[in-house]
Motif scaffolding. Structure first.
Motif, short mmCIF file in Angstrom:
data_model
loop_
_atom_site.label_atom_id
_atom_site.label_comp_id
_atom_site.label_asym_id
_atom_site.label_seq_id
_atom_site.Cartn_x
_atom_site.Cartn_y
_atom_site.Cartn_z
N ASP A 221 0.83 -1.20 0.00
CA ASP A 221 0.00 0.00 0.00
C ASP A 221 0.87 1.25 0.00
O ASP A 221 0.58 2.23 -0.70
N ARG B 27 2.40 1.74 -3.39
CA ARG B 27 1.43 2.28 -4.34
C ARG B 27 1.26 3.78 -4.15
O ARG B 27 1.18 4.55 -5.11
N VAL C 92 1.88 -4.14 -8.68
CA VAL C 92 0.87 -3.46 -7.85
C VAL C 92 1.11 -3.73 -6.37
O VAL C 92 0.97 -2.83 -5.53
N THR D 254 -6.25 -1.89 -4.92
CA THR D 254 -5.23 -2.57 -5.70
C THR D 254 -5.85 -3.34 -6.85
O THR D 254 -5.23 -3.49 -7.92
#
Length: 433
Positions: free
Chosen positions: A177, A180, A282, A306
């Motif tokens: 996370d 990202r 990702v 995601t």
């Protein structure tokens, strides 16, 4: 924020209101710390979205130390892509943000406040994949601040980006996370930076401010390959004009050529490798091998956000229009690969979605339909007019002649045959009937 109000702003009387009150984690230790610094602290168990409960809490504020500022920091996330959001998810997210803010606005309208600060989110300004409810709740706070200002009341909505220090809303975020978020060009703020921005905001006369940390180098790199949020376009120069969901045409064409030259087994391997590569990117994994073909995406750590990012990456790489829920409709890399192959299986010209039915094959198949079958289906007259045979009597040319005319039509003409009105002004549905 409570520590900062006491240490930097000299606040000596605080009411800390939350749904759990004194039972909230860390509250007892915080109260001891604040009182050591000379503050008097009242902890109230109050759901600010409950108007009566909030009114009772405000009424308990002593007259000798009246209310002078409101800082609304509550928030809840319950992520899902827009089409799968339930009313319960919308309610759960909007209640602590929007409903509580409305109550605070109404019940303090007559108070002599120096500040009315709403903690909003950059998600309401930029939008966020899988966060339609959260974006809406924060956009509401931004609008409420504008309305209060228009009424001559103090108000500021601060649309925060991510903070480094974990909170109840961000404590669940893992390394993927964080990676990202880093790729987006919005970097996490330290607590020191965040509090400095809080002070800077209070010194302005703006109803809405967006205190975020930006990595301009990352934003420039992102602008070179994809769309950046409109708010940032004045900060970085893109190499060309793009639209959301832009397809990498050269990459998609290269993929189609590879698939066109490959056997069935090899096509499956190529597409599965693509899915695993994009999934690993990702999730912030260094190795594609860590994405197992048969392991469900959810078990691998995918959520709504995601999942949408993976969908966007695959759509750009393949040129295929994919559903926002594709990752969960086809819950493993292997299943998603099969779904992609249904669209990517090349025809004679290697075009996606053509399968084994090229335009020439389609014309040949239509030419093989017996004249009697076309007449029984009620489309013979329309076909004759579209191919130039305007005699509407039931004495058509030889089947071989009509079949040859149909075989000579291109796809556009066949679409016109199905969708466009004929010269007499009667639509296709009428003709078919």
């Amino acid at each position: 924020v409570a520590r900062h109000l006491v240490a930097a702003h000299g606040v000596r009387h605080l009411v800390l209101a939350s749904r759990r009150g004194a039972a909230a984690e860390g509250v007892a230790e915080l109260v001891v710390e604040l009182e050591k610094d000379g503050a008097t602290v009242t902890v109230a168990a109050c759901d600010a979205a409950d108007r009566d409960a909030l009114a009772a809490t405000l009424a308990a504020v002593p007259a000798e130390h009246p209310l002078t500022a409101v800082i609304h920091t509550a928030g809840v996330v319950d992520d899902a892509v827009l089409t799968s959001l339930t009313p319960e998810q919308v309610e759960r997210v909007l209640r602590p943000k929007a409903d509580a803010a409305v109550n605070l606005d109404d019940l303090t309208a007559d108070a002599d406040l120096a500040a009315f600060v709403l903690y909003s989110s950059v998600g309401g300004v930029l939008g966020g994949a899988g966060q339609g409810n959260y974006a809406a709740a924060n956009a509401f706070l931004d609008a409420l601040a504008e309305r209060r200002r228009a009424r001559g009341l103090p108000a500021q909505s601060l649309a925060w980006g991510l903070w480094e220090e974990a909170s109840g809303m961000t404590g669940h975020l893992g390394s993927g996370d964080r990676a990202r978020a880093d790729r987006s060009g919005v970097r996490a703020l330290t607590s020191q930076e965040g509090l400095a921005l809080f002070d800077a905001a209070l010194a302005t006369d703006e109803a809405l401010l967006v205190p975020v940390g930006l990595d301009l180098t990352t934003l420039r790199a992102r602008a070179a390959g994809e769309e950046v949020p409109g708010l940032f376009r004045g900060l970085v120069r893109a190499t060309g004009r793009r639209t959301a969901g832009v397809v990498d045409a050269s990459g998609a064409e290269s993929l189609r050529r590879r698939l066109g030259a490959a056997s069935g087994t090899e096509r499956h391997r190529i597409v599965l490798d693509l899915v695993r590569q994009q999934a690993a990117a990702v999730l912030g994994l260094g190795e594609t091998g860590r994405v197992e073909a048969e392991r469900p995406f959810r078990e691998a750590g995918f959520d709504s956000l995601t999942g949408v990012e993976l969908r966007n990456r695959l759509a750009a790489a393949t040129g295929i229009r994919l559903s926002p829920t594709s990752v969960f409709d086809h819950p493993t890399p292997a299943a998603l690969t099969e779904h992609l192959l249904e669209h990517l299986a090349p025809g004679t010209d290697g075009a996606p979605g053509g399968g084994d039915r090229s335009e020439a094959e389609f014309r040949r198949a239509l030419a093989d339909v017996p004249m009697s079958a076309l007449r029984d289906a009620g489309v013979l007259g329309l076909l004759r007019r579209l191919t130039g045979f305007e005699d509407e009597t039931d004495t058509p040319e030889t089947p071989e002649h009509d079949a040859a005319s149909i075989a000579a039509m291109d796809i556009d003409a066949l679409v016109d045959m199905a969708l466009h009105k004929n010269e007499a002004g009667r639509d296709t549905e009428t003709e078919l009937a």
